[in-house]
Design an enzyme around this catalytic site. Sequence first.
Site, mmCIF file in Angstrom:
data_model
loop_
_atom_site.group_PDB
_atom_site.id
_atom_site.type_symbol
_atom_site.label_atom_id
_atom_site.label_comp_id
_atom_site.label_asym_id
_atom_site.label_seq_id
_atom_site.Cartn_x
_atom_site.Cartn_y
_atom_site.Cartn_z
ATOM 1 N N ASP A 12 0.704 -1.121 0.019
ATOM 2 C CA ASP A 12 -0.025 -0.050 0.097
ATOM 3 C C ASP A 12 0.426 1.332 -0.167
ATOM 4 O O ASP A 12 1.359 1.409 0.696
ATOM 5 C CB ASP A 12 -1.000 0.352 1.217
ATOM 6 C CG ASP A 12 -1.727 0.726 1.383
ATOM 7 O OD1 ASP A 12 -1.545 2.096 0.767
ATOM 8 O OD2 ASP A 12 -2.636 1.496 2.177
ATOM 9 N N TYR A 231 1.932 0.274 14.784
ATOM 10 C CA TYR A 231 0.849 -0.051 14.010
ATOM 11 C C TYR A 231 0.827 1.251 12.996
ATOM 12 O O TYR A 231 0.888 2.084 12.620
ATOM 13 C CB TYR A 231 -0.675 0.500 14.481
ATOM 14 C CG TYR A 231 -1.733 0.158 14.171
ATOM 15 C CD1 TYR A 231 -2.374 -1.876 13.520
ATOM 16 C CD2 TYR A 231 -1.863 1.477 13.176
ATOM 17 C CE1 TYR A 231 -2.793 -1.550 12.456
ATOM 18 C CE2 TYR A 231 -3.019 0.997 11.878
ATOM 19 C CZ TYR A 231 -3.485 -0.620 12.223
ATOM 20 O OH TYR A 231 -4.610 -0.886 10.959
ATOM 21 N N LYS A 234 -2.320 -2.676 8.127
ATOM 22 C CA LYS A 234 -2.865 -4.463 8.074
ATOM 23 C C LYS A 234 -2.462 -5.203 6.954
ATOM 24 O O LYS A 234 -2.866 -5.599 6.895
ATOM 25 C CB LYS A 234 -3.692 -4.268 7.988
ATOM 26 C CG LYS A 234 -5.428 -4.122 8.764
ATOM 27 C CD LYS A 234 -3.942 -5.101 10.006
ATOM 28 C CE LYS A 234 -5.490 -6.737 10.772
ATOM 29 N NZ LYS A 234 -4.074 -6.869 11.547
HETATM 30 P P1 13P Z 1 -5.371 -0.860 4.747
HETATM 31 O O1 13P Z 1 -4.340 -1.628 5.676
HETATM 32 O O2 13P Z 1 -5.376 -1.348 4.210
HETATM 33 O O3 13P Z 1 -4.545 1.341 4.374
HETATM 34 O O4 13P Z 1 -6.256 -0.548 6.028
HETATM 35 C C1 13P Z 1 -6.149 0.948 6.818
HETATM 36 C C2 13P Z 1 -7.067 0.689 7.808
HETATM 37 O O5 13P Z 1 -7.517 0.265 8.636
HETATM 38 C C3 13P Z 1 -8.883 1.286 7.741
HETATM 39 O O6 13P Z 1 -9.712 1.212 8.132
HETATM 40 MG MG MG Z 2 -4.099 1.989 3.380
HETATM 41 MG MG MG Z 3 -4.792 -2.427 2.522
#
Ligand code: 13P
Ligand code: MG
Ligand code: MG
Length: 369
Positions: A12, A231, A234
């Site tokens: 990402d 953190y 994700k």
């Molecule tokens: P991503 O990990 O896909 O960037 O999403 C982050 C997130 O928690 C959006 O609610």
């Molecule tokens: Mg994201």
């Molecule tokens: Mg993502």
Amino acid sequence: MSKITFSIIKADVGGYPGHSRVHDDLMDVAEKELADSDVLEDHYVTHCGDDLELLMTHREGEDSEKIHSLAWDTFQEATEKAKELGLYGAGQDILSDAFSGNIRGMGPGIAEMEFTARKAEPVVAFLMDKTEPGAFNYPIFKMFADPFNTAGLVIDPSLHIGFRFEIWDIKKDKKIMMETPEEIYDMLALLGAKGRFVIKKVYPKEESKLPADEPVAAVSTEKLYQVAGEYVGKDDPVAVVRSQSGLPALGEVLEPFAHPYLVSGWMRGSHNGPIMPVAEKDSQCTRFDGPPRVMALGTQLKDGGFDQPADLFDDPAFDTVREESANVADYMRRHGPFEPHRLPLEEMEYTTLPSVMDELEDRFEEVED
Ligand code: 13P
Ligand code: MG
Ligand code: MG
Ligand code: 13P
């Protein structure tokens, strides 16, 4: 015939808008980088939600410096474009400034496997957003070890002998090899704890017709918050699965996704929700930043290359699954901040919740019995 390696490397590097999807200009940047490279046999660039996905075939083997640096440079270029466009979280998964030979541990997710391609080699790339590597435990187990999913395990002698699974303990950095069907109860004791134990690879058994040292499935296992120590997003996972002729048939590989099972990683990486199998055009995370999505792109390898992938969930046969997933999403959302929609405290330790707890700490008094 030299071996071929199928690599999916993803990151990402900026969302448009928010964490919902990837801007077309980022995919154009990635397409140009990969098209200009002379180390690849073939490639395909796409996105799943806000994750930029590079599907590549080549002869360089797993963990190749050439391939990893190509992916790294591509993500750097795309990050520059994301900054230029003011995208959300530009460079989100790029945790290090300097590339040192291998992209592992630097933020991006990697699923790759090297094998001797058969005369006809069907391969499926699975791409997920808003979830974690353990989200592949349920479907990969079902494909290769559940006779209620994979009819071939019962009726095809070449599958009947079972498979060998490489399972990682991602909290302790250890791995174990386990065999099906003999060890399925012990295996499920581990795999059900999907935040800690994840399937990394699946292999044929020694007595199989396929080479026992060449993987038939591979999953990305990178946990971003463990890499970064805080953190940062994700670790949305990817997987690559080979099919047919001694392996699960294509329909057996897709069948686990007929159940919108619950995964972790929805909204702020802090909620459980149902996975929704979607077409490429629908791989955007809108409803409460979700629900978590999975795409399936299928190809047949030919001389190391492949044609335009088939968008396998772009199919009315999965409409009822999507509807059920949307209904489960409604049901889960009605819990608001309550578990088990929200993740348990131990799994929230990398969010802002600890600071709330710290602030309240002094106000807690002993309870007299
Ligand atoms: P991503 O990990 O896909 O960037 O999403 C982050 C997130 O928690 C959006 O609610
Ligand atoms: Mg994201
Ligand atoms: Mg993502
Ligand atoms: P193969 O043994 O050629 O994989 O065929 C099985 C099949 O596809 C039946 O559905």
